[in-house]
Design a protein around this motif. Structure first.
Motif, PDB file in Angstrom:
ATOM      1  N   ASP A   2      64.171  53.957 -61.025  1.00  0.00           N
ATOM      2  CA  ASP A   2      64.109  54.086 -59.568  1.00  0.00           C
ATOM      3  C   ASP A   2      63.016  55.083 -59.220  1.00  0.00           C
ATOM      4  OD1 ASP A   2      65.076  56.691 -59.868  1.00  0.00           O
ATOM      5  OD2 ASP A   2      67.140  56.172 -59.329  1.00  0.00           O
ATOM      6  N   ARG A   3      62.844  55.374 -57.939  1.00  0.00           N
ATOM      7  CA  ARG A   3      61.699  56.206 -57.531  1.00  0.00           C
ATOM      8  C   ARG A   3      61.844  57.666 -57.915  1.00  0.00           C
ATOM      9  NH1 ARG A   3      62.448  58.484 -52.193  1.00  0.00           N
ATOM     10  NH2 ARG A   3      64.491  57.918 -51.319  1.00  0.00           N
ATOM     11  N   PHE A   4      63.027  58.068 -58.373  1.00  0.00           N
ATOM     12  CA  PHE A   4      63.235  59.448 -58.816  1.00  0.00           C
ATOM     13  C   PHE A   4      63.154  59.577 -60.343  1.00  0.00           C
ATOM     14  CE2 PHE A   4      65.678  59.007 -54.817  1.00  0.00           C
ATOM     15  CZ  PHE A   4      64.976  59.921 -54.047  1.00  0.00           C
ATOM     16  N   GLY A   5      62.833  58.497 -61.016  1.00  0.00           N
ATOM     17  CA  GLY A   5      62.708  58.539 -62.472  1.00  0.00           C
ATOM     18  C   GLY A   5      64.004  58.317 -63.221  1.00  0.00           C
ATOM     19  N   ASN A   6      65.036  57.905 -62.522  1.00  0.00           N
ATOM     20  CA  ASN A   6      66.290  57.584 -63.182  1.00  0.00           C
ATOM     21  C   ASN A   6      66.246  56.157 -63.714  1.00  0.00           C
ATOM     22  OD1 ASN A   6      67.749  60.068 -62.345  1.00  0.00           O
ATOM     23  ND2 ASN A   6      67.504  59.190 -60.295  1.00  0.00           N
ATOM     24  N   VAL A   7      66.847  55.945 -64.889  1.00  0.00           N
ATOM     25  CA  VAL A   7      66.936  54.586 -65.412  1.00  0.00           C
ATOM     26  C   VAL A   7      67.813  53.758 -64.475  1.00  0.00           C
ATOM     27  CG1 VAL A   7      67.684  53.137 -67.330  1.00  0.00           C
ATOM     28  CG2 VAL A   7      66.602  55.347 -67.792  1.00  0.00           C
ATOM     29  N   ALA A   8      67.291  52.644 -64.058  1.00  0.00           N
ATOM     30  CA  ALA A   8      68.021  51.779 -63.115  1.00  0.00           C
ATOM     31  C   ALA A   8      69.030  50.940 -63.897  1.00  0.00           C
ATOM     32  CB  ALA A   8      67.048  50.907 -62.343  1.00  0.00           C
ATOM     33  N   THR A   9      70.172  51.548 -64.213  1.00  0.00           N
ATOM     34  CA  THR A   9      71.142  50.901 -65.101  1.00  0.00           C
ATOM     35  C   THR A   9      71.797  49.667 -64.502  1.00  0.00           C
ATOM     36  OG1 THR A   9      72.827  52.446 -64.314  1.00  0.00           O
ATOM     37  CG2 THR A   9      71.632  53.050 -66.325  1.00  0.00           C
ATOM     38  N   ASP A  10      71.674  49.489 -63.201  1.00  0.00           N
ATOM     39  CA  ASP A  10      72.250  48.285 -62.591  1.00  0.00           C
ATOM     40  C   ASP A  10      71.227  47.166 -62.436  1.00  0.00           C
ATOM     41  OD1 ASP A  10      70.747  49.582 -60.705  1.00  0.00           O
ATOM     42  OD2 ASP A  10      72.117  49.182 -59.030  1.00  0.00           O
ATOM     43  N   ALA A  11      70.010  47.381 -62.951  1.00  0.00           N
ATOM     44  CA  ALA A  11      68.956  46.370 -62.816  1.00  0.00           C
ATOM     45  C   ALA A  11      69.271  45.153 -63.680  1.00  0.00           C
ATOM     46  CB  ALA A  11      67.609  46.958 -63.206  1.00  0.00           C
ATOM     47  N   THR A  12      69.026  43.986 -63.140  1.00  0.00           N
ATOM     48  CA  THR A  12      69.244  42.730 -63.873  1.00  0.00           C
ATOM     49  C   THR A  12      67.999  41.842 -63.798  1.00  0.00           C
ATOM     50  OG1 THR A  12      70.209  41.713 -61.898  1.00  0.00           O
ATOM     51  CG2 THR A  12      71.730  42.764 -63.460  1.00  0.00           C
ATOM     52  N   GLU A  13      66.865  42.460 -63.557  1.00  0.00           N
ATOM     53  CA  GLU A  13      65.632  41.701 -63.345  1.00  0.00           C
ATOM     54  C   GLU A  13      65.202  40.922 -64.595  1.00  0.00           C
ATOM     55  OE1 GLU A  13      65.738  43.574 -59.635  1.00  0.00           O
ATOM     56  OE2 GLU A  13      66.266  44.298 -61.629  1.00  0.00           O
ATOM     57  N   ARG A  14      64.479  39.833 -64.355  1.00  0.00           N
ATOM     58  CA  ARG A  14      63.844  39.071 -65.436  1.00  0.00           C
ATOM     59  C   ARG A  14      62.431  39.610 -65.655  1.00  0.00           C
ATOM     60  NH1 ARG A  14      64.928  33.388 -65.942  1.00  0.00           N
ATOM     61  NH2 ARG A  14      62.818  32.954 -65.225  1.00  0.00           N
ATOM     62  N   VAL A  15      62.076  39.795 -66.913  1.00  0.00           N
ATOM     63  CA  VAL A  15      60.756  40.294 -67.265  1.00  0.00           C
ATOM     64  C   VAL A  15      60.034  39.214 -68.064  1.00  0.00           C
ATOM     65  CG1 VAL A  15      59.457  42.006 -68.585  1.00  0.00           C
ATOM     66  CG2 VAL A  15      61.427  42.712 -67.211  1.00  0.00           C
ATOM     67  N   GLU A  16      58.854  38.863 -67.579  1.00  0.00           N
ATOM     68  CA  GLU A  16      58.062  37.840 -68.245  1.00  0.00           C
ATOM     69  C   GLU A  16      57.014  38.486 -69.146  1.00  0.00           C
ATOM     70  OE1 GLU A  16      56.171  33.703 -66.871  1.00  0.00           O
ATOM     71  OE2 GLU A  16      55.270  35.427 -65.896  1.00  0.00           O
ATOM     72  N   VAL A  17      56.847  37.905 -70.328  1.00  0.00           N
ATOM     73  CA  VAL A  17      55.853  38.362 -71.301  1.00  0.00           C
ATOM     74  C   VAL A  17      54.767  37.307 -71.407  1.00  0.00           C
ATOM     75  CG1 VAL A  17      55.466  39.178 -73.643  1.00  0.00           C
ATOM     76  CG2 VAL A  17      57.734  39.407 -72.609  1.00  0.00           C
ATOM     77  N   SER A  18      53.514  37.716 -71.267  1.00  0.00           N
ATOM     78  CA  SER A  18      52.385  36.804 -71.466  1.00  0.00           C
ATOM     79  C   SER A  18      51.285  37.563 -72.189  1.00  0.00           C
ATOM     80  CB  SER A  18      51.875  36.250 -70.130  1.00  0.00           C
ATOM     81  OG  SER A  18      51.464  37.309 -69.279  1.00  0.00           O
ATOM     82  N   ILE A  19      50.316  36.829 -72.686  1.00  0.00           N
ATOM     83  CA  ILE A  19      49.203  37.463 -73.397  1.00  0.00           C
ATOM     84  C   ILE A  19      48.245  38.054 -72.378  1.00  0.00           C
ATOM     85  CG2 ILE A  19      47.248  37.065 -74.933  1.00  0.00           C
ATOM     86  CD1 ILE A  19      48.863  34.818 -76.223  1.00  0.00           C
ATOM     87  N   ASN A  72      57.860  41.944 -63.806  1.00  0.00           N
ATOM     88  CA  ASN A  72      59.146  41.578 -63.218  1.00  0.00           C
ATOM     89  C   ASN A  72      58.939  40.327 -62.360  1.00  0.00           C
ATOM     90  OD1 ASN A  72      61.120  42.983 -60.522  1.00  0.00           O
ATOM     91  ND2 ASN A  72      61.717  41.473 -62.035  1.00  0.00           N
ATOM     92  N   VAL A  73      59.572  39.220 -62.759  1.00  0.00           N
ATOM     93  CA  VAL A  73      59.413  37.944 -62.063  1.00  0.00           C
ATOM     94  C   VAL A  73      60.416  37.861 -60.925  1.00  0.00           C
ATOM     95  CG1 VAL A  73      59.480  35.443 -62.281  1.00  0.00           C
ATOM     96  CG2 VAL A  73      58.618  36.833 -64.164  1.00  0.00           C
ATOM     97  N   LEU A  74      59.919  37.677 -59.704  1.00  0.00           N
ATOM     98  CA  LEU A  74      60.792  37.512 -58.544  1.00  0.00           C
ATOM     99  C   LEU A  74      61.098  36.040 -58.294  1.00  0.00           C
ATOM    100  CD1 LEU A  74      59.109  40.113 -56.165  1.00  0.00           C
ATOM    101  CD2 LEU A  74      61.071  40.435 -57.682  1.00  0.00           C
ATOM    102  N   MET A  75      60.080  35.223 -58.464  1.00  0.00           N
ATOM    103  CA  MET A  75      60.220  33.772 -58.341  1.00  0.00           C
ATOM    104  C   MET A  75      59.004  33.182 -59.030  1.00  0.00           C
ATOM    105  SD  MET A  75      59.174  33.138 -54.314  1.00  0.00           S
ATOM    106  CE  MET A  75      60.409  34.291 -53.736  1.00  0.00           C
ATOM    107  N   PRO A  76      59.007  31.872 -59.337  1.00  0.00           N
ATOM    108  CA  PRO A  76      57.842  31.289 -60.010  1.00  0.00           C
ATOM    109  C   PRO A  76      56.542  31.614 -59.292  1.00  0.00           C
ATOM    110  CG  PRO A  76      59.639  29.717 -59.991  1.00  0.00           C
ATOM    111  CD  PRO A  76      60.093  30.894 -59.164  1.00  0.00           C
ATOM    112  N   GLY A  77      55.630  32.242 -60.014  1.00  0.00           N
ATOM    113  CA  GLY A  77      54.329  32.590 -59.460  1.00  0.00           C
ATOM    114  C   GLY A  77      54.290  33.899 -58.703  1.00  0.00           C
ATOM    115  N   VAL A  78      55.437  34.581 -58.535  1.00  0.00           N
ATOM    116  CA  VAL A  78      55.486  35.860 -57.808  1.00  0.00           C
ATOM    117  C   VAL A  78      56.110  36.916 -58.720  1.00  0.00           C
ATOM    118  CG1 VAL A  78      56.325  37.092 -55.783  1.00  0.00           C
ATOM    119  CG2 VAL A  78      55.738  34.654 -55.619  1.00  0.00           C
ATOM    120  N   SER A  79      55.379  37.987 -58.983  1.00  0.00           N
ATOM    121  CA  SER A  79      55.881  39.040 -59.860  1.00  0.00           C
ATOM    122  C   SER A  79      55.400  40.402 -59.379  1.00  0.00           C
ATOM    123  CB  SER A  79      55.422  38.792 -61.306  1.00  0.00           C
ATOM    124  OG  SER A  79      54.006  38.761 -61.376  1.00  0.00           O
TER     125      SER A  79
END
Length: 289
Positions: free
Chosen positions: A48-65, A141-148
């Motif tokens: 989060d913006r205070f540097g705390n680990v966002a333990t409730d986060a469930t975001e999808r993270v995309e990996v690409s080259i 962090n992928v929000l929707m296809p083509g938006v991250s």
């Protein structure tokens, strides 16, 4: 003059988590072997913006080259969303690297997705198909296809070749015209042979083995002059050390005329016998002077 300690307690209150503000790579990928999972497990942490680990986060993270160091002039794109699969099986150039699909390691994809658990994404199955130096991976962090958002890029790493899988003739001897018996291959076009791994990467590191060439009849069989076909041989310099992944045979030649013959190159490495053959050659008699 006794002291008086006074404690005052507030009403109970709750500190709620701040919104997700950024993510960082906690562990970076390291040097790897083509086709094998990177030994440096990638770990991404959400804050989060205070540097705390966002333990409730469930975001999808995309990996690409990120940077895959293509040859100059090669136009390499990488699909940015997994929704493009299976179109991403076909890169624009064989010189462009791609990620191997974790559940089907012979299939190539442009990206893969990791799921956040208690603010942490751990991805330990990232494998690339093409050898090169200076690779980076991009995480978003992928929000929707083509938006991250929150894109982070890893430190550079190298992908090396895998184990020898097959022998390949990279440059064929002259097949567009007949060759004269005893004519050195180097006078027309030198055969070039090399070892590749299962993903067709040239194995450039030193090998202690030698590649040996010999002549065999082609699949088309003996058409005429069968005695010469049976007695044909590859002579001259018919063995070559593997140098930077390649062997060349400029001083080899087929000794006798032959209407249809192939040159077979053989090597034994790691207890495994490998061979590769040229296209059929036509060898004619030397012209009398």
């Amino acid at each position: 003059n006794g002291s008086l300690d006074i404690e005052v307690f507030s009403n109970p209150f709750e500190i709620t988590k701040a919104d997700l503000a950024y993510m960082e790579i906690f562990e970076h990928p390291t040097d790897a072997v083509a086709g094998e999972a990177n030994p440096g497990k990638a770990v991404i942490v959400m804050y989060d913006r205070f540097g705390n680990v966002a333990t409730d986060a469930t975001e999808r993270v995309e990996v690409s080259i990120g940077n895959n160091a293509p040859a100059p002039g090669v136009d390499c794109w990488t699909f940015t969303t997994e929704t493009d699969y299976p179109s991403s099986l076909v890169p624009p150039s064989p010189l462009c690297a791609q990620i191997l699909r974790p559940d089907a390691p012979d299939e190539r994809i442009g990206s893969m997705i990791g799921q956040t658990t208690r603010g942490v994404v751990s991805i330990d199955c990232i494998a690339l198909d093409t050898i090169a130096e200076g690779y980076t991976l991009r995480f978003a962090n992928v929000l929707m296809p083509g938006v991250s958002r929150f894109m982070s890029e890893s430190t550079p790493f190298t992908v090396r070749p895998g184990l020898p899988f097959s022998l390949e003739v990279f440059v064929q001897p002259m097949i567009e015209r007949p060759l004269a018996a005893a004519e050195l291959f180097g006078h027309s076009r030198t055969p070039v042979v090399g070892l590749i791994d299962r993903l067709a990467n040239v194995i450039y590191y030193p090998q202690t083995a030698q590649i040996v060439g010999r002549v065999i009849p082609s699949a088309s069989g003996c058409v005429f002059d069968c005695q010469n076909t049976a007695n044909s041989s590859l002579e001259g310099v018919t063995t070559s050390d593997i140098t930077l992944g390649y062997c060349r045979f400029p001083a080899a030649f087929v000794a006798r005329a032959n209407p249809s013959v192939v040159v077979r190159f053989e090597v034994e490495i790691g207890g495994k016998a490998l061979f590769a053959e040229t296209f059929p050659l036509r060898i004619v008699h030397q012209v009398a002077v």
